[in-house]
Design a protein around this motif. Structure first.
Motif, PDB file in Angstrom:
ATOM      1  N   ILE A   1      66.763  44.482  36.782  1.00 25.46           N
ATOM      2  CA  ILE A   1      66.640  44.115  35.255  1.00 25.46           C
ATOM      3  C   ILE A   1      67.262  42.840  34.831  1.00 25.46           C
ATOM      4  O   ILE A   1      66.778  42.325  33.867  1.00 25.46           O
ATOM      5  N   LYS A   2      68.290  42.598  35.493  1.00 25.19           N
ATOM      6  CA  LYS A   2      69.074  41.322  35.120  1.00 25.19           C
ATOM      7  C   LYS A   2      68.539  40.163  35.585  1.00 25.19           C
ATOM      8  O   LYS A   2      68.706  39.075  35.116  1.00 25.19           O
ATOM      9  N   THR A   3      67.252  40.309  36.441  1.00 28.56           N
ATOM     10  CA  THR A   3      66.599  39.036  36.752  1.00 28.56           C
ATOM     11  C   THR A   3      65.306  38.663  35.829  1.00 28.56           C
ATOM     12  O   THR A   3      64.848  37.645  36.052  1.00 28.56           O
ATOM     13  N   ALA A   4      65.061  39.486  34.904  1.00 30.60           N
ATOM     14  CA  ALA A   4      64.016  39.359  34.020  1.00 30.60           C
ATOM     15  C   ALA A   4      64.248  38.176  32.996  1.00 30.60           C
ATOM     16  O   ALA A   4      65.539  37.815  32.731  1.00 30.60           O
ATOM     17  N   ASP A   5      63.207  37.755  32.925  1.00 28.41           N
ATOM     18  CA  ASP A   5      63.132  36.412  31.950  1.00 28.41           C
ATOM     19  C   ASP A   5      62.960  36.962  30.469  1.00 28.41           C
ATOM     20  O   ASP A   5      61.741  37.517  29.943  1.00 28.41           O
TER      21      ASP A   5
ATOM     22  N   LEU B   1      61.756  46.731  27.389  1.00 29.65           N
ATOM     23  CA  LEU B   1      61.674  46.545  28.874  1.00 29.65           C
ATOM     24  C   LEU B   1      62.341  47.377  29.682  1.00 29.65           C
ATOM     25  O   LEU B   1      61.759  47.713  30.748  1.00 29.65           O
ATOM     26  N   ASP B   2      63.393  47.879  29.352  1.00 30.45           N
ATOM     27  CA  ASP B   2      63.999  49.111  30.370  1.00 30.45           C
ATOM     28  C   ASP B   2      63.006  50.205  30.479  1.00 30.45           C
ATOM     29  O   ASP B   2      63.018  50.761  31.434  1.00 30.45           O
TER      30      ASP B   2
ATOM     31  N   LEU C   1      60.778  38.634  36.754  1.00 35.22           N
ATOM     32  CA  LEU C   1      61.419  39.678  37.593  1.00 35.22           C
ATOM     33  C   LEU C   1      61.591  39.169  38.989  1.00 35.22           C
ATOM     34  O   LEU C   1      60.560  38.466  39.760  1.00 35.22           O
ATOM     35  N   GLU C   2      62.647  39.383  39.913  1.00 33.48           N
ATOM     36  CA  GLU C   2      62.615  39.058  41.262  1.00 33.48           C
ATOM     37  C   GLU C   2      61.819  39.827  42.014  1.00 33.48           C
ATOM     38  O   GLU C   2      62.030  41.161  42.123  1.00 33.48           O
TER      39      GLU C   2
END
Length: 326
Positions: A244-248, A273-274, A216-217
């Motif tokens: 959450i869009k930054t997650a690997d 994850l969410d 995550l960022e």
């Protein structure tokens, strides 16, 4: 007399639970509910007594019985220090530390009443620090004061009851660090100063580990953590979606699959994850359930570097396993 009766009833709840000095809450939900009910009644009784002139500075009162015309003296068994300890325990029932903000909006079970704000400075830290200074002085004498050091340590430890459970955890860590010689106390710093520093460092590490674990960022995660989000505002201005869009997704898949003991499909990983990220934000952070096969360190380079499990996270791991099997 009513104040004493309620205090004695509260004492009985803690004693029956095997807890001395009100150091922590009872484990059983029924005991916690009983304590909450009794403390609310005690607080109402105290407020009524204060209106009639009761003060913590005077714990003994004399009066004359109207019917018998005899003089009687009543001593209040509850003092201000113990009341403040009970107030800390009571607020912990609501998942908080007396109104400092953050965390979940939800009470874990049906508790009568509501949190009571603790006024800044209400809990006097002078006594705790005086015990700390005594402990340091005896410690500096080296091996000449073994029994005396143990007594000083016990005196200091008893003052931990005025701390929240989270604060007590780091107070004990700090105390053990001193005894091992890993930390040398500095002049001018109070015991609570150290506890606050330890907690801040632990929270900083907790956020960093979470960000690294899922790619995550970290800046976005820290910003949200400092906002003390709730379920209602967690996605205000789309900030949760952005985070959450930054997650690997690959790291997340490896983590949850290792926890579940089987490879999980991407949709299930996304759901887990969410949920985990939402819980982490709403609860103000926590130590991740760790599996020796999925803990990623900040020292990783091109591949995945494994790190050993840290802490006791079996309950969290169990919840993740149940979610993964749904």
């Amino acid at each position: 007399e009513a104040l004493n009766a309620l205090y004695q009833a509260i004492q009985a709840v803690f004693e029956d639970a095997g807890i001395s000095d009100f150091m922590n809450l009872p484990e059983e939900a029924s005991e916690r509910k009983e304590f909450a009910k009794l403390f609310r009644e005690l607080n109402e009784c105290l407020e009524a007594a204060q209106i009639q002139g009761f003060s913590w500075k005077q714990l003994e009162y004399s009066f004359t019985e109207p019917e018998t015309n005899k003089s009687q003296t009543v001593k209040v068994e509850l003092d201000e220090q113990t009341y403040n300890v009970l107030l800390v325990r009571y607020n912990e029932l609501f998942g908080g530390d007396g109104g400092s903000g953050g965390g979940s909006d939800e009470v874990p079970y049906d508790i009568p009443g509501f949190p009571i704000p603790i006024e800044t400075g209400a809990i006097d830290n002078d006594y705790m620090n005086s015990r700390f200074e005594k402990f340091k002085k005896i410690l500096s004498q080296g091996g000449l004061a073994g029994e005396e050091l143990e007594r000083a340590k016990e005196e200091l430890h008893k003052t931990f009851a005025t701390l929240t459970q989270e604060e007590q955890k780091y107070a004990n860590i700090f105390l053990n660090d001193i005894l091992r010689g890993d930390v040398t106390p500095e002049e001018g710093k109070t015991f609570r100063d150290y506890v606050t520093e330890y907690m801040a460092k632990a929270q900083d590490d907790r956020i960093h580990r979470f960000a690294i674990q899922f790619g995550l960022e970290e800046g976005l995660l820290r910003n949200m953590m400092s906002s003390h989000v709730t379920e209602r505002n967690i996605n205000e201005f789309g900030r949760f979606d952005k985070l959450i869009k930054t997650a690997d997704k690959q790291r997340a898949a490896e983590y949850f699959s290792a926890i579940a003991g089987k490879k999980l499909p991407p949709p299930k990983v996304n759901i887990l994850l969410d949920k985990l990220l939402r819980d982490f934000l709403k609860q103000g952070g926590f130590d991740l359930p760790k599996n020796k096969d999925c803990a990623i360190t900040s020292r990783q380079k091109s591949g995945i570097e494994l790190s050993p499990p840290q802490g006791d996270s079996q309950d969290d791991e169990g919840r993740l396993l149940m979610a993964a099997e749904d």
